[in-house]
Design a protein around this motif. Structure first.
Motif, PDB file in Angstrom:
ATOM      1  N   ASN A  31     108.811 -55.228  15.932  1.00 29.31           N
ATOM      2  CA  ASN A  31     110.205 -55.657  15.863  1.00 29.31           C
ATOM      3  C   ASN A  31     110.338 -57.137  16.237  1.00 29.31           C
ATOM      4  O   ASN A  31     111.075 -57.887  15.578  1.00 29.31           O
ATOM      5  N   SER A  32     109.612 -57.577  17.246  1.00 30.07           N
ATOM      6  CA  SER A  32     109.673 -58.986  17.649  1.00 30.07           C
ATOM      7  C   SER A  32     109.119 -59.890  16.560  1.00 30.07           C
ATOM      8  O   SER A  32     109.681 -60.950  16.269  1.00 30.07           O
ATOM      9  N   ARG A  33     108.019 -59.470  15.939  1.00 30.88           N
ATOM     10  CA  ARG A  33     107.442 -60.284  14.862  1.00 30.88           C
ATOM     11  C   ARG A  33     108.420 -60.387  13.697  1.00 30.88           C
ATOM     12  O   ARG A  33     108.534 -61.449  13.063  1.00 30.88           O
ATOM     13  N   ALA A  34     109.123 -59.322  13.398  1.00 25.00           N
ATOM     14  CA  ALA A  34     110.106 -59.354  12.307  1.00 25.00           C
ATOM     15  C   ALA A  34     111.230 -60.334  12.628  1.00 25.00           C
ATOM     16  O   ALA A  34     111.673 -61.102  11.758  1.00 25.00           O
ATOM     17  N   LEU A  35     111.687 -60.358  13.867  1.00 27.32           N
ATOM     18  CA  LEU A  35     112.744 -61.285  14.261  1.00 27.32           C
ATOM     19  C   LEU A  35     112.253 -62.735  14.207  1.00 27.32           C
ATOM     20  O   LEU A  35     112.974 -63.634  13.759  1.00 27.32           O
ATOM     21  N   LEU A  36     111.015 -62.971  14.629  1.00 27.31           N
ATOM     22  CA  LEU A  36     110.465 -64.322  14.624  1.00 27.31           C
ATOM     23  C   LEU A  36     110.249 -64.848  13.210  1.00 27.31           C
ATOM     24  O   LEU A  36     110.178 -66.063  13.001  1.00 27.31           O
ATOM     25  N   ALA A  37     110.143 -63.959  12.241  1.00 22.19           N
ATOM     26  CA  ALA A  37     109.948 -64.367  10.849  1.00 22.19           C
ATOM     27  C   ALA A  37     111.271 -64.675  10.149  1.00 22.19           C
ATOM     28  O   ALA A  37     111.274 -65.170   9.014  1.00 22.19           O
ATOM     29  N   GLU A  38     112.382 -64.433  10.824  1.00 24.06           N
ATOM     30  CA  GLU A  38     113.686 -64.715  10.229  1.00 24.06           C
ATOM     31  C   GLU A  38     114.047 -66.188  10.417  1.00 24.06           C
ATOM     32  O   GLU A  38     113.718 -66.821  11.429  1.00 24.06           O
ATOM     33  N   THR A  39     114.736 -66.742   9.416  1.00 21.17           N
ATOM     34  CA  THR A  39     115.142 -68.153   9.465  1.00 21.17           C
ATOM     35  C   THR A  39     116.372 -68.270  10.349  1.00 21.17           C
ATOM     36  O   THR A  39     117.512 -68.347   9.875  1.00 21.17           O
ATOM     37  N   ALA A  40     116.116 -68.283  11.672  1.00 21.00           N
ATOM     38  CA  ALA A  40     117.221 -68.204  12.628  1.00 21.00           C
ATOM     39  C   ALA A  40     117.075 -69.163  13.795  1.00 21.00           C
ATOM     40  O   ALA A  40     117.901 -69.163  14.703  1.00 21.00           O
ATOM     41  N   TYR A  41     116.043 -70.017  13.769  1.00 21.68           N
ATOM     42  CA  TYR A  41     115.754 -70.858  14.924  1.00 21.68           C
ATOM     43  C   TYR A  41     115.987 -72.331  14.600  1.00 21.68           C
ATOM     44  O   TYR A  41     115.844 -72.763  13.462  1.00 21.68           O
ATOM     45  N   HIS A  42     116.334 -73.082  15.617  1.00 17.05           N
ATOM     46  CA  HIS A  42     116.524 -74.517  15.422  1.00 17.05           C
ATOM     47  C   HIS A  42     116.304 -75.215  16.752  1.00 17.05           C
ATOM     48  O   HIS A  42     116.495 -74.635  17.834  1.00 17.05           O
ATOM     49  N   TYR A  43     115.873 -76.475  16.667  1.00 21.72           N
ATOM     50  CA  TYR A  43     115.667 -77.260  17.877  1.00 21.72           C
ATOM     51  C   TYR A  43     115.520 -78.732  17.506  1.00 21.72           C
ATOM     52  O   TYR A  43     114.870 -79.071  16.515  1.00 21.72           O
ATOM     53  N   GLY A  44     116.096 -79.595  18.308  1.00 24.29           N
ATOM     54  CA  GLY A  44     115.836 -81.017  18.225  1.00 24.29           C
ATOM     55  C   GLY A  44     116.614 -81.747  17.154  1.00 24.29           C
ATOM     56  O   GLY A  44     117.380 -81.184  16.375  1.00 24.29           O
ATOM     57  N   THR A  45     116.382 -83.058  17.132  1.00 21.81           N
ATOM     58  CA  THR A  45     116.996 -83.938  16.148  1.00 21.81           C
ATOM     59  C   THR A  45     115.953 -84.334  15.112  1.00 21.81           C
ATOM     60  O   THR A  45     114.776 -84.008  15.231  1.00 21.81           O
ATOM     61  N   PHE A  46     116.404 -85.063  14.089  1.00 22.41           N
ATOM     62  CA  PHE A  46     115.482 -85.450  13.021  1.00 22.41           C
ATOM     63  C   PHE A  46     116.008 -86.738  12.400  1.00 22.41           C
ATOM     64  O   PHE A  46     117.012 -86.734  11.687  1.00 22.41           O
ATOM     65  N   PHE A  47     115.332 -87.859  12.708  1.00 20.88           N
ATOM     66  CA  PHE A  47     115.752 -89.124  12.108  1.00 20.88           C
ATOM     67  C   PHE A  47     114.608 -90.128  12.184  1.00 20.88           C
ATOM     68  O   PHE A  47     113.743 -90.052  13.051  1.00 20.88           O
ATOM     69  N   ASP A  48     114.599 -91.075  11.243  1.00 18.45           N
ATOM     70  CA  ASP A  48     113.634 -92.165  11.205  1.00 18.45           C
ATOM     71  C   ASP A  48     112.197 -91.652  11.303  1.00 18.45           C
ATOM     72  O   ASP A  48     111.401 -92.125  12.115  1.00 18.45           O
ATOM     73  N   LEU A  49     111.865 -90.676  10.464  1.00 18.63           N
ATOM     74  CA  LEU A  49     110.523 -90.105  10.429  1.00 18.63           C
ATOM     75  C   LEU A  49     109.914 -90.314   9.050  1.00 18.63           C
ATOM     76  O   LEU A  49     110.628 -90.408   8.052  1.00 18.63           O
TER      77      LEU A  49
END
Length: 297
Positions: free
Chosen positions: A171-189
């Protein structure tokens, strides 16, 4: 996973005439890589040392390696030593900098007034992969130790991400495979694709795909209770399976990000008493595997 340099190779490397590297955008040029390889392969026992390094990073039970370059760091000046470290890195994959405003090698020093959990902070830097929210994170992250913590703290920690995932419930692996996570910023990369938000933690094949995890998301991202619990369970398994060691001057840690996550224990208390020029200092370099290759150059 610790690789000592044979004495006859060390002797030959001290006199090696490696030129200053050149970049194409933010990537080491092919011409520079070929020149480095030509010079290195002419030295005794280099080919077997490079093969050992690649196997440690991509073999069935591999995922990280530490090249012991301390003697060479003492014998060579800073510029020559960085050329040599870059040449070793180029035997694994293509060195590059995703940060246009910084040089190829990025300083990671110690700032006592910074967020303690950051790479340059003084606290515990929990398990993570670098550029977790990029569609194409670096395949390898590398850290070259210039100075360890003079007070004796800050050992590196690493954990086999896929082994940790394998110990989770279905069940945990199934949840971790879902597109549901986010973190941080993204610029000038540069060279790491686009921002990936939200993203799945389990991204790709079971054995070679990225485990897009950073423990900081547990405190700094809005996640559902179920997704947070699954990520927290993974964090616990990463700690359960961790290895820890202290990098010494000249040690060069290379981590295959498709297999291992990394972090650092807290530095020893009293960092404010250490002069800035004596504090822990690492240099970071990222590597991109060849096109179409996941965990090997």
């Amino acid at each position: 996973m610790f690789i000592d340099i044979p004495s006859e190779l060390e002797t030959a490397l001290i006199g090696l005439p490696l030129p200053t590297w050149k970049l194409d955008s933010s990537f080491l040029t092919q011409a520079t890589m070929e020149r480095y390889r030509t010079e290195l392969t002419a030295t005794p026992r280099f080919k077997e040392t490079a093969a050992t390094l690649r196997h440690a990073l991509t073999g069935e039970v591999g995922g990280y390696a530490v090249l012991r370059l301390g003697n060479l760091a003492k014998a060579l000046g800073t510029d020559r030593f960085l050329r040599l470290a870059t040449a070793f890195a180029a035997e694994v994959a293509v060195p590059f900098s995703p940060f246009p405003r910084w040089p190829l090698w990025k300083d990671i020093g110690v700032k006592i007034d910074k967020d303690p959990g950051k790479s340059s902070g003084i606290g515990y830097n929990a398990f993570h992969m670098d550029l977790v929210n990029a569609t194409r994170p670096p395949d390898y992250t590398t850290l070259l130790c210039v100075r360890p913590d003079p007070l004796g703290g800050g050992p590196s920690i690493l954990s086999d991400a896929h082994a940790a995932v394998a110990r989770l419930s279905e069940n945990s692996r199934a949840l971790l495979a879902e597109t549901a996570y986010h973190y941080g910023t993204f610029f000038d990369l540069h060279g790491v694709g686009e921002e990936y938000k939200p993203f799945p933690i389990l991204d790709g094949s079971e054995l070679e795909g990225f485990v897009r995890f950073t423990a900081k998301m547990l405190e700094r991202s809005q996640l559902s209770q179920a997704h947070a619990d699954a990520a927290r369970e993974l964090a616990e398994e990463l700690i359960r399976g961790q290895v820890s060691f202290m990098l010494q001057p000249g040690d060069y840690l290379i981590v295959n990000q498709r297999r291992f996550l990394h972090g650092r224990e807290a530095l020893h208390s009293g960092q404010e008493t250490v002069p800035v020029t004596d504090r822990r200092l690492l240099l970071q370099l990222f590597l991109r595997a060849s096109v179409g290759v996941g965990s090997a150059a």
